[in-house]
Each structure stands twice: as structure tokens, then as C-alpha cells.
Design a protein around this motif. Structure first.
Motif, short mmCIF file in Angstrom:
data_model
loop_
_atom_site.label_atom_id
_atom_site.label_comp_id
_atom_site.label_asym_id
_atom_site.label_seq_id
_atom_site.Cartn_x
_atom_site.Cartn_y
_atom_site.Cartn_z
N TYR A 25 0.80 -1.24 0.00
CA TYR A 25 0.00 0.00 0.00
C TYR A 25 0.83 1.29 0.00
O TYR A 25 0.50 2.23 -0.72
CB TYR A 25 -0.93 0.04 1.22
N GLY A 26 1.86 1.34 0.83
CA GLY A 26 2.60 2.59 1.00
C GLY A 26 3.53 2.91 -0.15
O GLY A 26 3.50 4.02 -0.69
N LEU A 27 4.37 1.96 -0.54
CA LEU A 27 5.35 2.22 -1.58
C LEU A 27 4.73 2.63 -2.92
O LEU A 27 5.20 3.59 -3.53
CB LEU A 27 6.29 1.03 -1.74
N PRO A 28 3.69 1.94 -3.39
CA PRO A 28 3.11 2.38 -4.67
C PRO A 28 2.64 3.84 -4.64
O PRO A 28 2.82 4.58 -5.61
CB PRO A 28 1.94 1.42 -4.88
N LEU A 29 2.07 4.26 -3.53
CA LEU A 29 1.63 5.66 -3.41
C LEU A 29 2.82 6.61 -3.35
O LEU A 29 2.81 7.67 -3.98
CB LEU A 29 0.76 5.84 -2.17
N GLN A 30 3.83 6.23 -2.60
CA GLN A 30 4.99 7.10 -2.50
C GLN A 30 5.71 7.22 -3.85
O GLN A 30 6.15 8.30 -4.22
CB GLN A 30 5.94 6.61 -1.42
N LYS A 31 5.80 6.13 -4.58
CA LYS A 31 6.41 6.21 -5.91
C LYS A 31 5.61 7.12 -6.83
O LYS A 31 6.18 7.78 -7.69
CB LYS A 31 6.55 4.81 -6.51
N LYS A 32 4.31 7.14 -6.66
CA LYS A 32 3.44 8.00 -7.47
C LYS A 32 3.70 9.48 -7.18
O LYS A 32 3.68 10.31 -8.10
CB LYS A 32 1.97 7.65 -7.17
N TYR A 33 3.96 9.82 -5.94
CA TYR A 33 4.03 11.23 -5.53
C TYR A 33 5.43 11.77 -5.25
O TYR A 33 5.68 12.95 -5.47
CB TYR A 33 3.19 11.44 -4.26
N LEU A 34 6.30 10.95 -4.68
CA LEU A 34 7.53 11.49 -4.12
C LEU A 34 8.68 11.53 -5.12
O LEU A 34 8.50 11.31 -6.30
CB LEU A 34 7.94 10.68 -2.88
N GLY A 35 9.86 11.79 -4.59
CA GLY A 35 11.06 11.90 -5.41
C GLY A 35 11.57 10.55 -5.84
O GLY A 35 10.82 9.61 -6.06
N THR A 36 12.87 10.46 -5.92
CA THR A 36 13.53 9.24 -6.39
C THR A 36 13.64 8.24 -5.23
O THR A 36 14.23 8.55 -4.19
CB THR A 36 14.93 9.58 -6.91
N PHE A 37 13.09 7.05 -5.44
CA PHE A 37 13.18 5.99 -4.44
C PHE A 37 14.58 5.39 -4.53
O PHE A 37 14.96 4.84 -5.56
CB PHE A 37 12.10 4.94 -4.70
N ILE A 38 15.35 5.48 -3.44
CA ILE A 38 16.73 5.02 -3.44
C ILE A 38 16.84 3.61 -2.86
O ILE A 38 17.44 2.73 -3.46
CB ILE A 38 17.64 5.97 -2.61
N ALA A 39 16.29 3.39 -1.66
CA ALA A 39 16.47 2.11 -1.00
C ALA A 39 15.50 1.94 0.16
O ALA A 39 14.94 2.92 0.66
CB ALA A 39 17.90 1.98 -0.48
N TYR A 40 15.35 0.70 0.58
CA TYR A 40 14.52 0.34 1.73
C TYR A 40 15.23 -0.80 2.44
O TYR A 40 15.58 -1.81 1.81
CB TYR A 40 13.13 -0.08 1.25
N PHE A 41 15.48 -0.66 3.73
CA PHE A 41 16.25 -1.64 4.49
C PHE A 41 15.53 -2.03 5.77
O PHE A 41 14.77 -1.23 6.33
CB PHE A 41 17.60 -1.04 4.95
N THR A 42 15.81 -3.24 6.26
CA THR A 42 15.47 -3.63 7.63
C THR A 42 16.78 -3.96 8.34
O THR A 42 17.79 -4.28 7.69
CB THR A 42 14.53 -4.85 7.68
N THR A 43 16.78 -3.88 9.66
CA THR A 43 17.99 -4.15 10.42
C THR A 43 18.10 -5.64 10.74
O THR A 43 17.10 -6.31 10.99
CB THR A 43 18.02 -3.34 11.73
N GLU A 44 19.32 -6.12 10.71
CA GLU A 44 19.60 -7.52 10.99
C GLU A 44 20.45 -7.67 12.25
O GLU A 44 20.32 -8.63 12.98
CB GLU A 44 20.32 -8.15 9.78
N ILE A 45 21.35 -6.71 12.46
CA ILE A 45 22.25 -6.72 13.61
C ILE A 45 22.20 -5.33 14.23
O ILE A 45 22.07 -4.34 13.54
CB ILE A 45 23.69 -7.08 13.19
N GLY A 46 22.34 -5.27 15.54
CA GLY A 46 22.26 -3.98 16.23
C GLY A 46 20.85 -3.79 16.76
O GLY A 46 20.19 -4.74 17.18
N GLU A 47 20.39 -2.55 16.73
CA GLU A 47 19.02 -2.27 17.19
C GLU A 47 18.03 -2.84 16.18
O GLU A 47 17.99 -2.42 15.03
CB GLU A 47 18.81 -0.77 17.36
#
Length: 104
Positions: A25-47
Motif C-alpha cells: 500500500y505505502g510504496l506504490p503511493l509514494q512512488k506515485k508522488y515522491l522523489g527518487t526511491f533510493i532504498a529500503y532496508f530492515t535491520t539484521e544486527i544492532g538495534e
């Protein structure tokens, strides 16, 4: 170019659900409206239970204009209603690359 780093701390046990809802739901809308999508990450180590998104814009004015348009879309409000209870905290940073950064 400027970059926006958005860091979300997701409630324990809710990361997979948040990532799924964002992708659906979120990403398709953001791609429609926002700037250049660079990256999306989740954390594996650390917090853990963090999601980090990077977006690129030509200027702060462009960012503000595009976000205003997205926030006015009822579909974005619907998305927010789906994920608000999954989040614990959000931080946003505006980053400016140095002269030798590969991202300009």
C-alpha cells in the motif's frame, strides 16, 4: 540533490507485517508522488525492528510540495490507518552528499 532518510522503529513482532503493508500500500503511493526511491532496508544486527527508507529530491521545496500532494490523497490516509499502530517511533533526516559521494 538532497536525500531523506526515514527511520521507523516497529513494535516487536510487527516488522514483517509492517514491511508487507508498506510494499502493498505505502510504496506504490509514494512512488506515485515522491522523489527518487533510493532504498529500503530492515535491520539484521544492532538495534532490531527498524526500517530505513531513502528518498532523493532536487530540493527541500520539491520535497515539501510532493509530500503535501501525497498527504492529501485519501489512499495515503488509508495506508496510515493500517500501519500507525505498528510503529513505535519515527525519525527523519535530510542528508546532503559531500563532493566525493557516489550519490549526488
Amino acid at each position: 540533490m538532497i536525500y531523506e532518510e526515514r527511520d521507523y522503529r516497529v513494535k516487536v513482532g510487527k516488522l514483517a507485517e509492517f514491511v508487507k503493508l508498506y510494499g502493498e500500500y505505502g510504496l506504490p503511493l509514494q512512488k506515485k508522488y515522491l522523489g527518487t526511491f533510493i532504498a529500503y532496508f530492515t535491520t539484521e544486527i544492532g538495534e532490531l525492528n527498524h526500517v530505513v527508507a531513502l528518498w532523493g529530491y532536487n530540493s527541500l521545496d520539491e520535497r515539501a510540495e510532493k509530500r503535501k500532494a501525497m498527504l492529501a490523497d485519501p489512499a495515503w490516509q488509508d495506508y496510515l490507518a493500517r500501519v500507525t499502530d505498528l510503529l513505535d517511533r519515527q525519525e527523519t533526516r535530510i542528508l546532503t552528499p559531500v563532493s566525493y559521494s557516489p550519490l549526488q
